[in-house]
Design a protein around this motif. Structure first.
Motif, PDB file in Angstrom:
ATOM      1  N   ARG A  31       0.851  -1.206   0.000  1.00 28.94           N
ATOM      2  CA  ARG A  31       0.000   0.000   0.000  1.00 28.94           C
ATOM      3  C   ARG A  31       0.883   1.252   0.000  1.00 28.94           C
ATOM      4  NH1 ARG A  31      -5.462   1.025   1.337  1.00 28.94           N
ATOM      5  NH2 ARG A  31      -5.236   2.372   3.164  1.00 28.94           N
ATOM      6  N   VAL A  32       0.514   2.149  -0.913  1.00 23.92           N
ATOM      7  CA  VAL A  32       1.334   3.349  -1.126  1.00 23.92           C
ATOM      8  C   VAL A  32       0.584   4.583  -0.605  1.00 23.92           C
ATOM      9  CG1 VAL A  32       2.590   4.743  -2.814  1.00 23.92           C
ATOM     10  CG2 VAL A  32       2.254   2.297  -3.213  1.00 23.92           C
ATOM     11  N   GLY A  33       1.272   5.412   0.241  1.00 27.46           N
ATOM     12  CA  GLY A  33       0.679   6.693   0.657  1.00 27.46           C
ATOM     13  C   GLY A  33       0.834   7.705  -0.466  1.00 27.46           C
ATOM     14  N   VAL A  34      -0.311   8.276  -0.889  1.00 26.39           N
ATOM     15  CA  VAL A  34      -0.248   9.172  -2.048  1.00 26.39           C
ATOM     16  C   VAL A  34      -0.872  10.528  -1.725  1.00 26.39           C
ATOM     17  CG1 VAL A  34      -0.196   7.343  -3.776  1.00 26.39           C
ATOM     18  CG2 VAL A  34      -2.404   8.196  -2.941  1.00 26.39           C
ATOM     19  N   SER A  35      -0.493  11.503  -2.558  1.00 25.31           N
ATOM     20  CA  SER A  35      -1.052  12.848  -2.382  1.00 25.31           C
ATOM     21  C   SER A  35      -1.414  13.404  -3.745  1.00 25.31           C
ATOM     22  CB  SER A  35      -0.028  13.765  -1.726  1.00 25.31           C
ATOM     23  OG  SER A  35      -0.459  15.081  -1.802  1.00 25.31           O
ATOM     24  N   ALA A  36      -2.456  14.194  -3.725  1.00 25.42           N
ATOM     25  CA  ALA A  36      -2.788  14.888  -4.972  1.00 25.42           C
ATOM     26  C   ALA A  36      -2.027  16.233  -5.004  1.00 25.42           C
ATOM     27  CB  ALA A  36      -4.293  15.130  -5.033  1.00 25.42           C
ATOM     28  N   GLY A  37      -2.050  16.833  -6.171  1.00 27.21           N
ATOM     29  CA  GLY A  37      -1.600  18.226  -6.277  1.00 27.21           C
ATOM     30  C   GLY A  37      -0.115  18.457  -6.114  1.00 27.21           C
ATOM     31  N   GLN A  38       0.713  17.512  -6.418  1.00 26.99           N
ATOM     32  CA  GLN A  38       2.170  17.768  -6.294  1.00 26.99           C
ATOM     33  C   GLN A  38       2.860  17.484  -7.617  1.00 26.99           C
ATOM     34  OE1 GLN A  38       3.876  15.720  -2.958  1.00 26.99           O
ATOM     35  NE2 GLN A  38       2.591  16.797  -1.494  1.00 26.99           N
ATOM     36  N   ASN A  39       2.267  17.999  -8.656  1.00 25.63           N
ATOM     37  CA  ASN A  39       2.882  17.835  -9.974  1.00 25.63           C
ATOM     38  C   ASN A  39       4.262  18.477  -9.967  1.00 25.63           C
ATOM     39  OD1 ASN A  39       1.378  16.349 -11.671  1.00 25.63           O
ATOM     40  ND2 ASN A  39       0.187  18.067 -12.501  1.00 25.63           N
ATOM     41  N   GLN A  66       3.749  13.893  -7.964  1.00 25.41           N
ATOM     42  CA  GLN A  66       2.612  12.971  -7.775  1.00 25.41           C
ATOM     43  C   GLN A  66       1.310  13.746  -7.824  1.00 25.41           C
ATOM     44  OE1 GLN A  66       2.581  10.989  -3.969  1.00 25.41           O
ATOM     45  NE2 GLN A  66       3.086  12.855  -2.818  1.00 25.41           N
ATOM     46  N   ASP A  67       0.313  13.025  -8.294  1.00 30.65           N
ATOM     47  CA  ASP A  67      -1.023  13.652  -8.363  1.00 30.65           C
ATOM     48  C   ASP A  67      -2.063  12.521  -8.434  1.00 30.65           C
ATOM     49  OD1 ASP A  67      -2.908  15.617  -8.399  1.00 30.65           O
ATOM     50  OD2 ASP A  67      -2.455  16.332 -10.440  1.00 30.65           O
ATOM     51  N   ILE A  68      -3.256  12.876  -8.055  1.00 31.46           N
ATOM     52  CA  ILE A  68      -4.349  11.892  -8.151  1.00 31.46           C
ATOM     53  C   ILE A  68      -5.379  12.491  -9.095  1.00 31.46           C
ATOM     54  CG2 ILE A  68      -6.140  10.654  -6.901  1.00 31.46           C
ATOM     55  CD1 ILE A  68      -4.314  11.058  -4.371  1.00 31.46           C
ATOM     56  N   VAL A  69      -5.591  11.828 -10.152  1.00 31.86           N
ATOM     57  CA  VAL A  69      -6.535  12.368 -11.147  1.00 31.86           C
ATOM     58  C   VAL A  69      -7.637  11.324 -11.433  1.00 31.86           C
ATOM     59  CG1 VAL A  69      -4.808  13.862 -12.221  1.00 31.86           C
ATOM     60  CG2 VAL A  69      -5.115  11.566 -13.068  1.00 31.86           C
ATOM     61  N   PRO A  70      -8.792  11.793 -11.757  1.00 31.56           N
ATOM     62  CA  PRO A  70      -9.851  10.811 -12.072  1.00 31.56           C
ATOM     63  C   PRO A  70      -9.604  10.181 -13.463  1.00 31.56           C
ATOM     64  CG  PRO A  70     -10.666  13.064 -12.216  1.00 31.56           C
ATOM     65  CD  PRO A  70      -9.244  13.150 -11.818  1.00 31.56           C
ATOM     66  N   GLY A  71      -9.748   8.898 -13.562  1.00 31.92           N
ATOM     67  CA  GLY A  71      -9.569   8.231 -14.842  1.00 31.92           C
ATOM     68  C   GLY A  71     -10.856   8.294 -15.671  1.00 31.92           C
ATOM     69  N   PRO A  72     -10.864   7.804 -16.873  1.00 35.17           N
ATOM     70  CA  PRO A  72     -12.068   7.843 -17.741  1.00 35.17           C
ATOM     71  C   PRO A  72     -13.218   7.014 -17.171  1.00 35.17           C
ATOM     72  CG  PRO A  72     -10.279   6.580 -18.755  1.00 35.17           C
ATOM     73  CD  PRO A  72      -9.726   7.191 -17.518  1.00 35.17           C
ATOM     74  N   ASP A  73     -12.800   6.030 -16.356  1.00 34.01           N
ATOM     75  CA  ASP A  73     -13.860   5.189 -15.748  1.00 34.01           C
ATOM     76  C   ASP A  73     -14.348   5.758 -14.428  1.00 34.01           C
ATOM     77  OD1 ASP A  73     -11.464   4.949 -14.461  1.00 34.01           O
ATOM     78  OD2 ASP A  73     -11.414   2.744 -14.446  1.00 34.01           O
ATOM     79  N   THR A  98       3.135  -5.656  -6.385  1.00 34.65           N
ATOM     80  CA  THR A  98       2.180  -4.719  -6.983  1.00 34.65           C
ATOM     81  C   THR A  98       2.012  -3.580  -5.977  1.00 34.65           C
ATOM     82  OG1 THR A  98       1.054  -6.587  -7.946  1.00 34.65           O
ATOM     83  CG2 THR A  98      -0.137  -4.483  -7.921  1.00 34.65           C
ATOM     84  N   PHE A  99       2.025  -2.310  -6.533  1.00 36.88           N
ATOM     85  CA  PHE A  99       1.814  -1.159  -5.647  1.00 36.88           C
ATOM     86  C   PHE A  99       0.364  -0.733  -5.719  1.00 36.88           C
ATOM     87  CE2 PHE A  99       6.396  -0.812  -6.569  1.00 36.88           C
ATOM     88  CZ  PHE A  99       6.889  -0.812  -5.264  1.00 36.88           C
ATOM     89  N   GLU A 100      -0.231  -0.503  -4.567  1.00 36.64           N
ATOM     90  CA  GLU A 100      -1.655  -0.153  -4.526  1.00 36.64           C
ATOM     91  C   GLU A 100      -1.791   1.203  -3.851  1.00 36.64           C
ATOM     92  OE1 GLU A 100      -4.790  -3.297  -3.416  1.00 36.64           O
ATOM     93  OE2 GLU A 100      -4.834  -1.857  -1.776  1.00 36.64           O
ATOM     94  N   PRO A 101      -2.053   2.303  -4.618  1.00 42.45           N
ATOM     95  CA  PRO A 101      -2.186   3.634  -4.004  1.00 42.45           C
ATOM     96  C   PRO A 101      -3.337   3.653  -3.009  1.00 42.45           C
ATOM     97  CG  PRO A 101      -2.044   3.780  -6.394  1.00 42.45           C
ATOM     98  CD  PRO A 101      -2.278   2.329  -6.100  1.00 42.45           C
TER      99      PRO A 101
END
Ligand code: ADP
Length: 982
Positions: free
Chosen positions: A59-67, A70-77, A100-103
């Motif tokens: 499990r990976v600790g992630v953050s949005a907004g750090q282009n 790292q960033d979290i964006v919505p996919g097409p699905d 396997t890495f799981e955000p």
């Protein structure tokens, strides 16, 4: 992205070259900052392999907004996607690790960190900043990106450019930001307020939208987010001087962290570069993103990146322009300051280019060429200088350009001397170096140095050749530092034998105590003046010198400058003079002693001779015998006068004359002097007149007997050298010339006068106008000499006016209070006998002038007012006219016999009822029956000639005693004859 704030205008998609360079630089930074890549696969330990096998999903600790990290964006699905450099790295590492890495989209980054700290739920952070705090609960890999922190601020009227501007401002931070820790730790006293945001993007938006004034991100995150958000009012204000933002991977599990490190190390370099280029040069290489971005977004994304990049470029230009403006202002400020500094110096400062054209010149430099700085700029420097000087300077410049080393040289231009320093400056266009030139005008300083040198040389010569002995020695020890030639010549020591040695070491001072004495005087007075010093010379001789010395600062220490004057010659001369004076004084005293003894010895028998002449005159003599007697008497009298004068002169010249300083009445003195001559003037048929001015002071201070002696001498001469006419004695007061008030006595006659050429010489001893004078008038030629010396002793002076044939006037000026106390010996109180105390009047009846003079001497300095009568008749008149305290009566008077006069006086006293005046008979008849005659006539006492002072004064005291009632006469003293005294 939808919140307020201005969006940047989207321009053309062409990227500016500057922007390309910027991106390439970022990519380079990323690649060089990571560890050296290894191409081999990771070499896991058994434990690591076991861990990885046991944890196939991490499990990976992630953050949005750090282009672009790292960033979290919505996919097409609709599902979230983890994007950015960190996500790509995980994709690349997953196969190497076999996991396997799981955000962890379901929790915030902050929560993820909390979980990692408390040991549950999060295995990996793919994009985490290395901070000391995080190292306490995470094991971190080496950074795969290392970037500087920058400050993002907003354009405004009051822009924030660096940390110093943040006081009172708001900084937007996410609590996880390293910048937050940094600002708190490094600037605790700064009143910075923090506005906490969830992530970096929100922090940047807060700044753009005015909620905060600044935020801090690493360079890549800053550019990425600003590009993403598209605000055109933001600027990268400054790069922070902090350690770089190291972006690592981390895990609470050490085995996983070491495995991640090995996997990263195993990632080939080109793979890393590709990743970096993808996220930092995305616009240039859109195809790279195909693996990551969903295909439908590819073109839109590419287009967006292009537009963003173009927008960012525009934004950068705007930021750049304002930055440039600020820098320009800064530069202008610095330039002005530099110009002011350069213009303030009196040295010329120039910068010339590789062809020696002036690029920059200060005011002094321009003035040296008589031009304004503006006019000089661009001109070839050497063309403004005379050819020969220019040629050597060109050579020097070339030397500096070729060696690259600065050069100093001195030369002359237009009559002035310059010290030049030339430094090479790198040429921005890569050609030969430019040159910076400093030129100092040394003309005045060199002239001053030369003058100083010259004057130093002159002083040195003066010091060296001075005829007096000069030395410089240390004050503490007296160690000689320098001596002059006179010193070496006089002492006999060579300079080398003296310098650096003390006087004691060369035994120069004869007395050991001299140096201590000198230091004591120096301590007390600051200097030493004319201290007598005895030197012991090299050749064994001694020398007496006068030492003067003064403290000076020389040779860097406290010294004494000493001057020595050789006084050995003067000392021996002084001694010789002293001896000569002593012997002269001794001789003089011997002479005076001899003269006074001789004069006394001669005078005593002379008195007897004259007394006998008196006795003889009373006997029956023939006319011829009378004549012989008269001649004998005259000769005896003139011998007595001569003896008196010689004795007087001897006394004065030997300094033995004692002058009294007692009060007296000048008028009385004048009368007494004239009375002495009354008879003489009368005998010659001359008129003797006295004139006294009304304002004459009646009291003066001095020696009345000596004054009387002067006047008697002058008046005597006047009577002597006048055959008819008159002699006038006057007393007046000289016009006052304060503080000195003077009495002026004058004696005028209508006599023979004195020729002008003799008027000076007659004051010399034994000088008379002509030799026949002695025969015609008698005299010794000593009277005026004695009078002059006496007047001088009384503080006065003598002079004369005379016309031959018409007469003379002698003047005598005497100070009223004038006996000069310093020039006169202290006045001796006259040894007045008891009965003579208090002023008394005395009438002396005596026809012989020499006897009258004798009386004058005997009564000198006694408080008596003496009046003389020369005949019996005159005596009777005087006693009739006034009362005397006593009378001294000579018996052999020219007109009436003295006893007859006494009897007449007694008769008149009895008739008038007056008390009897005491009368002392003085007679040359030394026979016993004289006493009876005297008593019978009414005399009070009798004394026989020659007169001896003690006996005379004793007899006088006796008769004065008779005038004071109640005193019994002393018969032994009163009735004495030569027989009695034997
Ligand atoms: P002396 O009178 O004993 O000779 P002085 O010293 O008193 O000595 O005078 C020196 C000389 O000056 C005199 O001999 C005389 O020639 C001259 N002299 C002094 N007083 C007078 C005077 N009043 N008239 C003329 N000649 C004078």
């Amino acid at each position: 992205m939808s919140r307020g704030g201005r969006r940047f205008a989207r321009r053309g998609s062409q990227l500016r070259p500057v922007w390309r360079i910027w991106l390439v630089w970022l990519a380079w930074l990323l690649t060089v900052s990571t560890a050296v890549a290894q191409t081999a696969g990771p070499d896991f330990t058994a434990a690591e392999r076991q861990f990885l096998a046991e944890h196939p999903v991490l499990r990976v600790g992630v953050s949005a907004g750090q282009n672009p990290f790292q960033d979290i964006v919505p996919g097409p699905d609709g599902a979230s996607r983890y994007m950015g450099l960190a996500a790509d790295y995980l994709d690349a590492l997953a196969p190497l690790l076999g996991v396997t890495f799981e955000p962890a989209f379901d929790i915030t980054y902050t929560r993820a960190l909390e979980l990692a700290q408390t040991g549950g739920g999060i295995d990996v952070f793919a994009c985490i900043t290395d901070t000391p705090a995080r190292r306490t609960f995470l094991h971190l890999t080496r950074p795969y990106s290392s970037l500087p922190y920058v400050m993002i601020a907003r354009h405004s009227d009051n822009p924030v450019w660096n940390i110093a501007d943040l006081t009172g401002k708001i900084v937007a931070v996410a609590p996880t930001f390293f910048a937050y820790e940094r600002l708190q730790a490094a600037y605790p006293d700064r009143s910075i307020r923090f506005d906490f945001k969830r992530n970096a993007r929100n922090a940047v938006a807060a700044v753009a939208e005015g909620q905060a004034d600044a935020t801090f991100l690493n360079l890549a995150a800053a550019t990425g987010i600003i590009r993403d958000l598209g605000y055109d009012n933001l600027t990268i204000a400054s790069v922070m001087p902090w350690p770089n933002n190291d972006v690592c991977m981390g895990s609470p599990f050490p085995l996983l962290a070491s495995s991640l490190q090995k996997a990263l190390d195993a990632l080939p370099q080109d793979r890393r570069t590709a990743l970096a280029e993808r996220w930092f040069d995305a616009a240039r290489q859109p195809a790279r993103s195909q693996n990551v971005w969903p295909r439908p977004l590819l073109w839109a994304g590419g287009l967006a990146v292009l537009l963003l990049a173009a927008g960012w470029g525009w934004q950068r230009r705007r930021v750049g322009m304002s930055r440039r403006k600020a820098l320009e202002n800064d530069c202008i400020g610095h330039k002005d300051m530099l110009e002011a500094v350069l213009n303030a110096t009196s040295d010329a400062v120039l910068v010339i280019d590789d062809f020696y054209r002036v690029i920059m010149v200060n005011e002094t430099g321009a003035a040296r060429f008589g031009l304004a700085a503006e006019a000089l700029r661009g001109q070839g420097l050497l063309e403004l200088i005379d050819a020969p000087v220019a040629a050597t300077r060109r050579e020097r410049y070339r030397q500096v350009q070729e060696t690259g080393r600065p050069l100093r040289f001195t030369d002359q231009r237009a009559g002035r001397v310059y010290e030049n320093a030339v430094y090479p400056i790198p040429n921005p266009t890569g050609g030969r170096p430019h040159l910076a030139i400093y030129a100092r005008d040394m003309t005045e300083q060199l002239a001053a140095d030369a003058a100083l040198g010259e004057s130093r040389e002159r002083l040195d010569t003066i010091f060296r050749l001075s005829p007096v002995i000069v030395s410089v020695a240390t004050r503490a020890e007296g160690r000689f530092l320098e001596v002059n030639e006179a010193f070496t010549a006089v002492t006999g020591y060579a300079r080398e034998e003296v310098v650096n040695r003390t006087p004691q070491e060369i035994s120069l001072f004869l007395r050991d105590t001299d140096r201590d004495n000198m230091l004591r005087i120096l301590e007390r007075d600051g200097v030493v003046r004319n201290m007598e010093l005895a030197l012991h010379l090299r050749d064994g001789q001694d020398l007496t010198v006068l030492l003067s010395c003064t403290p000076i600062e020389a040779y860097g220490q406290d010294c004494l400058l000493s001057v020595l004057v050789d006084i050995t010659g003067r000392k021996s001369m002084e001694q010789a003079l002293r001896l000569a004076k002593d012997s002269a004084e001794a001789a003089n005293q011997a002479k005076s002693r001899f003269l006074s003894t001789m004069s006394h010895e001669i005078r005593t028998p002379m008195n007897t001779i004259l007394g006998m002449v008196d006795v003889l005159r009373g006997t029956a003599l023939t006319g011829r015998q009378q004549e012989f007697l008269r001649t004998l008497e005259l000769a005896g009298e003139s011998l007595m006068t001569l003896l008196s004068d010689i004795l007087e002169l001897a006394k004065i010249e030997s300094g033995g004359l004692e002058l009294a300083k007692i009060p007296y009445d000048p008028v009385v003195v004048l009368h007494e002097a004239s009375a002495l001559l009354d008879a003489q003037a009368l005998a010659k048929g001359l008129v003797l007149r006295l004139e006294t001015a009304p304002d004459v002071p009646r009291q003066a201070c001095g020696d009345p007997a000596r004054l009387r002696q002067i006047l008697r001498n002058l008046a005597g001469n006047a009577v002597k050298f006048t055959t008819c006419g008159e002699v006038v004695l006057t007393l007046s007061r000289l016009p006052a010339s304060p503080p000195r008030e003077e009495l002026l006595f004058s004696v005028s006659d209508t006599g023979i006068g004195i020729a002008p050429d003799k008027q000076e010489t007659i004051f010399e001893p034994f000088t008379q106008v002509d030799s026949s004078t002695t025969r015609a008038y008698g005299g010794t030629g000593l009277g005026l000499t004695i009078s002059t010396l006496l007047a001088d002793g009384l503080g006065g002076r003598l002079w004369l006016e005379s016309t031959p044939g018409a007469g003379s006037t002698f003047y005598c000026a005497i100070p009223v209070n004038g006996c000069n106390p310093s020039s006169l010996p202290p006045a001796k109180a006259p040894a007045a006998p008891q009965a003579l105390a208090g002023r008394r009047s005395l009438l002396i009846v005596e026809d012989s002038e020499s006897n009258r003079l004798l009386y004058g001497d005997l009564l000198e300095n006694l408080p008596l007012t003496v009046t003389y009568a020369v005949t019996g008749e005159q005596a009777l008149e005087m006693v009739e006219a006034r009362a005397f305290d006593a009378v001294v009566m000579d018996i052999a008077l020219p007109d009436i016999d003295g006893y007859t006069v006494i009897a007449e006086i007694r008769r008149r006293e009895a008739a008038a009822g007056r008390p009897a005046t005491p009368i002392l008979v003085v007679t040359a008849y030394a026979f016993r029956e004289e006493k009876g005659r005297a008593k019978a006539a009414g005399a009070s006492a009798l004394l026989t000639k020659p007169l001896q002072k003690n006996r005379f004064l004793e007899a006088l005291r006796h008769v004065f005693g008779q005038s004071s009632p109640g005193q019994a006469p002393d018969s032994r003293a009163a009735w004495t004859t030569p027989d009695d005294s034997r």
